[in-house]
Design an enzyme around this catalytic site. Structure first.
Site, mmCIF file in Angstrom:
data_model
loop_
_atom_site.group_PDB
_atom_site.id
_atom_site.type_symbol
_atom_site.label_atom_id
_atom_site.label_comp_id
_atom_site.label_asym_id
_atom_site.label_seq_id
_atom_site.Cartn_x
_atom_site.Cartn_y
_atom_site.Cartn_z
ATOM 1 C CB CYS A 138 -1.010 0.127 1.225
ATOM 2 S SG CYS A 138 -1.937 -1.506 1.456
ATOM 3 N NE ARG A 167 4.630 1.895 -0.976
ATOM 4 C CZ ARG A 167 5.304 1.584 0.031
ATOM 5 N NH1 ARG A 167 6.454 2.214 -0.257
ATOM 6 N NH2 ARG A 167 5.190 1.344 1.158
ATOM 7 C CD1 TRP A 198 0.108 -5.795 -3.596
ATOM 8 C CD2 TRP A 198 0.227 -6.681 -1.537
ATOM 9 N NE1 TRP A 198 0.641 -6.686 -3.576
ATOM 10 C CE2 TRP A 198 0.373 -7.722 -2.361
ATOM 11 C CE3 TRP A 198 -0.134 -6.916 -0.365
ATOM 12 C CZ2 TRP A 198 1.169 -8.670 -1.992
ATOM 13 C CZ3 TRP A 198 0.217 -8.036 0.327
ATOM 14 C CH2 TRP A 198 0.991 -9.157 -0.737
ATOM 15 C CG ASN A 232 1.694 0.373 4.134
ATOM 16 O OD1 ASN A 232 1.473 -0.887 3.906
ATOM 17 N ND2 ASN A 232 2.872 0.948 4.035
ATOM 18 N N GLY A 233 -0.446 -1.707 6.096
ATOM 19 C CA GLY A 233 -0.146 -2.533 7.298
ATOM 20 C C GLY A 233 -1.318 -3.368 7.556
ATOM 21 C CD GLU A 248 18.121 -12.017 -8.404
ATOM 22 O OE1 GLU A 248 17.313 -12.641 -7.361
ATOM 23 O OE2 GLU A 248 17.704 -11.092 -8.791
ATOM 24 C CE LYS A 295 14.423 -10.561 -10.389
ATOM 25 N NZ LYS A 295 15.100 -10.118 -9.117
ATOM 26 C CD GLU A 348 10.444 -11.121 -8.661
ATOM 27 O OE1 GLU A 348 11.757 -10.645 -9.312
ATOM 28 O OE2 GLU A 348 10.050 -10.053 -7.886
ATOM 29 C CG HIS A 396 21.064 -35.839 -5.779
ATOM 30 N ND1 HIS A 396 21.343 -37.058 -5.330
ATOM 31 C CD2 HIS A 396 22.177 -35.336 -6.180
ATOM 32 C CE1 HIS A 396 22.758 -36.925 -5.438
ATOM 33 N NE2 HIS A 396 23.135 -35.953 -5.745
ATOM 34 C CE LYS A 430 11.836 -2.371 -6.001
ATOM 35 N NZ LYS A 430 12.591 -3.302 -6.778
HETATM 36 O O1 M6R Z 1 13.436 -4.758 0.031
HETATM 37 P P1 M6R Z 1 13.974 -5.959 -0.039
HETATM 38 O O2 M6R Z 1 15.382 -6.184 -0.603
HETATM 39 O O3 M6R Z 1 14.090 -6.356 1.462
HETATM 40 O O4 M6R Z 1 13.078 -7.087 -0.656
HETATM 41 C C1 M6R Z 1 12.922 -8.441 -0.503
HETATM 42 C C2 M6R Z 1 12.082 -8.756 -1.671
HETATM 43 O O5 M6R Z 1 11.137 -8.746 -1.258
HETATM 44 C C3 M6R Z 1 12.713 -8.593 -2.983
HETATM 45 O O6 M6R Z 1 13.757 -8.866 -3.188
HETATM 46 C C4 M6R Z 1 11.724 -9.392 -4.003
HETATM 47 O O7 M6R Z 1 12.255 -10.765 -3.773
HETATM 48 C C5 M6R Z 1 12.150 -8.841 -5.309
HETATM 49 N N1 M6R Z 1 10.769 -8.354 -5.976
HETATM 50 C C6 M6R Z 1 12.766 -9.452 -6.203
HETATM 51 O O8 M6R Z 1 12.791 -9.264 -7.500
#
Ligand code: M6R
Length: 614
Positions: free
Chosen positions: A2, A27, A75, A101-102, A487, A491, A494, A510, A609
């Site tokens: 949010c 965000r 959100w 927000n929360g 990673e 990517k 996501e 395995h 975000k």
């Molecule tokens: O802001 P942060 O680095 O603490 O966020 C952690 C994860 O939420 C963040 O890395 C998330 O996995 C990303 N969307 C990855 O691209």
């Protein structure tokens, strides 16, 4: 997650609020809304499911006048994305409107109590409960808004940043925070409020970051006043923010993500500026020097993080253990905080977070602090909650990251971890001098080598078109490349919504090998390093089962090019710095596949975000 925006001053609030919401779109959100006290003193609330542009469409014909207002991107947590669940929420009397927000954890109990007093609810949200609670306290005790907010927040369990407007008092916004970020911007005869500084920087560079359990009373024509929940007056520190507006725009790129991928050479350069001196053969992270006894005296390091930052942590473990011979454990912050870990004052906890607001990472820090551990933060967002909750730390200095998929923050985190390991190794004399110098020198060449990798963008875009058919991908790597495989897979998941898993290449036998057939794309990080021959065997095993191999290889490798279906040739570097090179083509691959599939790259579905709730 949010996003909160607020304005009070002499200008029309609506355009400022809408622009602010657009700045916070990164965000992640599913609905948006705005509340304004109009020129004729109505408290108008407009909300829409979908994008901020949908809200604009909805409000187009309505009364959007007023010089005070609050706005929100939601959100969803409690209740589906819908107009009814979008914020702001009115109190039953329609005297108050509130954004949040929360999460209000005890909302069910509070709701029952309010229902027994005759309150009715129009949404499924926890937020509506809070605005009704404030209203109830105001009415029954004949209190002003501030006092009612103070009493209400003492009853609430959870995390929140809130802002409240009162129809009967158009000269004031009351805002409060606990565990969710909130920033007040101070302009000439005007104030701004936001979840982070991005909606504020084009109006003023003076901001106050509210601390936990602080309430801001933002009144037209008066000084900002901050009190705690028990009305003790606080002395807010006014800070200067240095955000360049260009960093918040796409600058000619079709998406923030691509812009941020291309910024990496400059970002890494900025991250190292003043910290690496190749002429003097030196690396200095000032926080490491300031606390070297604490750090060098540690029994072990524990790195806590989430998502991409957790992947950077795995690389950090490898770097610190091999350069410094200090044992390092890497933990998901969300697991660490709830499993009663063995931790004490002999431990150093490194918390990594791009946003500096991740709720689980913050909670892990609090837990470790309460057990006496020393906490070192590695963050990007200046002034965010994590740097303020740690004993010391280092910023990665890569500038605002707007794309939800983290790119430049990852390479910035790895760069800081490399500098941290090198600074400690120098102090500890745990690396042979020649080796130390070679790494420092090579680190300083990484930005140029990244630029060469970026020249592959067109080729990778072409390759991506071949793989839009895939429903699954496997990513393999060993040693330093294993976290890069994780990673790369993250990517792709996501932003393209293709299922992808990263594995240490040798683990394939395995179990995951059962997945391999002629349809399965397997991305293998096979650059020239210590385990090259082993990875080569892993590629042979995939090809023997008709898997389609996309290999990342070192320039000039003509062995793998004869076996793999597609090769992406990358400049050679040291094995320990390889992630800074190999990550970049995987970011581009994920980006182009998502674009080919027509996905919303910068705001992928369901993602936020800043993950400010646990
Ligand atoms: O802001 P942060 O680095 O603490 O966020 C952690 C994860 O939420 C963040 O890395 C998330 O996995 C990303 N969307 C990855 O691209």
């Amino acid at each position: 997650m949010c996003g909160i925006v607020g304005y009070i001053g002499t200008k029309q609030a609506y355009p400022i609020l809408i622009k602010g919401l657009k700045r916070l779109e990164y965000r992640g959100y599913d609905s948006a809304g705005v509340a304004l006290i109009s020129n004729n003193r109505h408290l108008n609330v407009y909300k829409a499911k979908g994008k901020v542009s949908d809200l604009e469409g909805f409000a187009a014909e309505k009364d959007i006048s007023g010089t005070v207002g609050i706005a929100h991107t939601r959100w969803a947590t409690h209740g589906e994305p819908s107009r009814a669940n979008a914020h702001p929420h009115y109190s039953s009397s329609e005297n108050l409107a509130l954004i949040h927000n929360g999460i209000i954890e005890n909302y069910a109990t509070l709701k029952e109590k309010l229902q027994s007093k005759g309150y009715q609810f129009k949404s499924s949200t926890d937020t509506e409960v809070l605005v009704q609670l404030i209203d109830y306290i105001m009415v029954t005790n004949k209190l002003d808004l501030l006092s009612a907010v103070q009493l209400a927040l003492q009853e609430v369990i959870g995390a929140y940043a809130i802002a409240v407007l009162e129809k009967n008092n158009p000269d004031q916004i009351v805002a409060a925070r606990k565990s969710s970020p909130l920033v007040v911007g101070i302009g000439e005869d005007e104030f701004f409020l936001a979840s982070d500084a991005t909606p504020i920087v084009e109006y003023t560079d003076k901001v106050v970051y509210l601390d936990d359990e602080e309430i801001a009373i933002i009144c037209r024509g008066e000084e900002l006043k901050v009190v705690d929940f028990r009305n003790v007056e606080m002395n807010p520190e006014i800070r200067e923010v240095k955000l360049n507006l260009g960093q918040l725009e796409k600058g000619g790129f079709p998406h923030f993500m691509l812009k941020e991928i291309f910024e990496q050479p400059d970002c890494i350069y900025d991250c190292m500026r003043g910290r690496i001196n190749v002429d003097a053969d030196n690396v200095v992270l000032s926080a490491v020097i300031d606390y070297k006894e604490k750090l060098l005296g540690a029994r072990r390091f524990i790195i806590v993080a989430c998502g991409t930052s957790w992947h950077a942590a795995l690389i950090g473990k490898h770097l610190i253990e091999s350069f410094c011979r200090i044992p390092v454990e890497v933990e998901y912050a969300s697991e660490f905080r709830y499993r009663d870990p063995v931790i004490d004052e002999q431990d150093v906890v490194i918390a990594i977070s791009q946003s500096g607001e991740t709720a689980d990472t913050l909670a892990a820090i609090e837990l470790a602090r309460s057990r006496g551990a020393f906490i070192y933060g590695i963050c990007n967002s200046v002034g965010s909650s994590i740097p303020r909750a740690t004993h010391t730390g280092s910023y990665i200095h890569v500038g605002p990251e707007i794309g939800v998929a983290s790119t430049k923050a990852f390479t910035g985190q790895v760069t800081v971890l490399a500098m941290l390991a090198l600074t400690l190794a120098k102090e500890k004399q745990s690396l042979p001098r020649e080796e130390f110098l070679e790494i420092v020198k090579e680190l300083s060449h990484i930005p140029e080598k990244m630029k060469k990798v970026l020249e592959l963008n067109h080729r990778i875009a072409g390759l991506s078109q071949i793989f839009t058919y895939a429903h699954n991908f496997i990513y393999l790597g060993r040693g330093y490349s294993y976290p890069v495989a994780l990673e790369g897979a993250l990517k792709l998941k996501e932003i393209s919504y293709i299922h992808a898993e990263g594995y240490p290449a040798a683990e394939m036998k395995h179990g995951p090998i059962a997945l391999i057939d002629a349809e399965m794309p397997v991305v293998v990080i096979a650059t020239h390093n210590g385990l090259y021959e082993k990875v080569l065997s892993n590629i042979q095993e995939i090809k023997a089962r008709q898997g389609r191999v996309i290999a990342l290889v070192t320039e000039g490798d003509n062995v793998i090019s004869g076996i793999a279906d597609y090769c992406i040739e990358l400049p050679a570097t040291l094995e320990c710095l390889d992630p800074l090179i190999t990550t970049v083509p995987l970011q581009m691959l994920a980006y182009h596949i998502a674009v080919c599939k027509g996905k919303d790259v910068d705001q992928p579905r369901n993602l936020a975000k800043s993950v400010t709730v646990e």
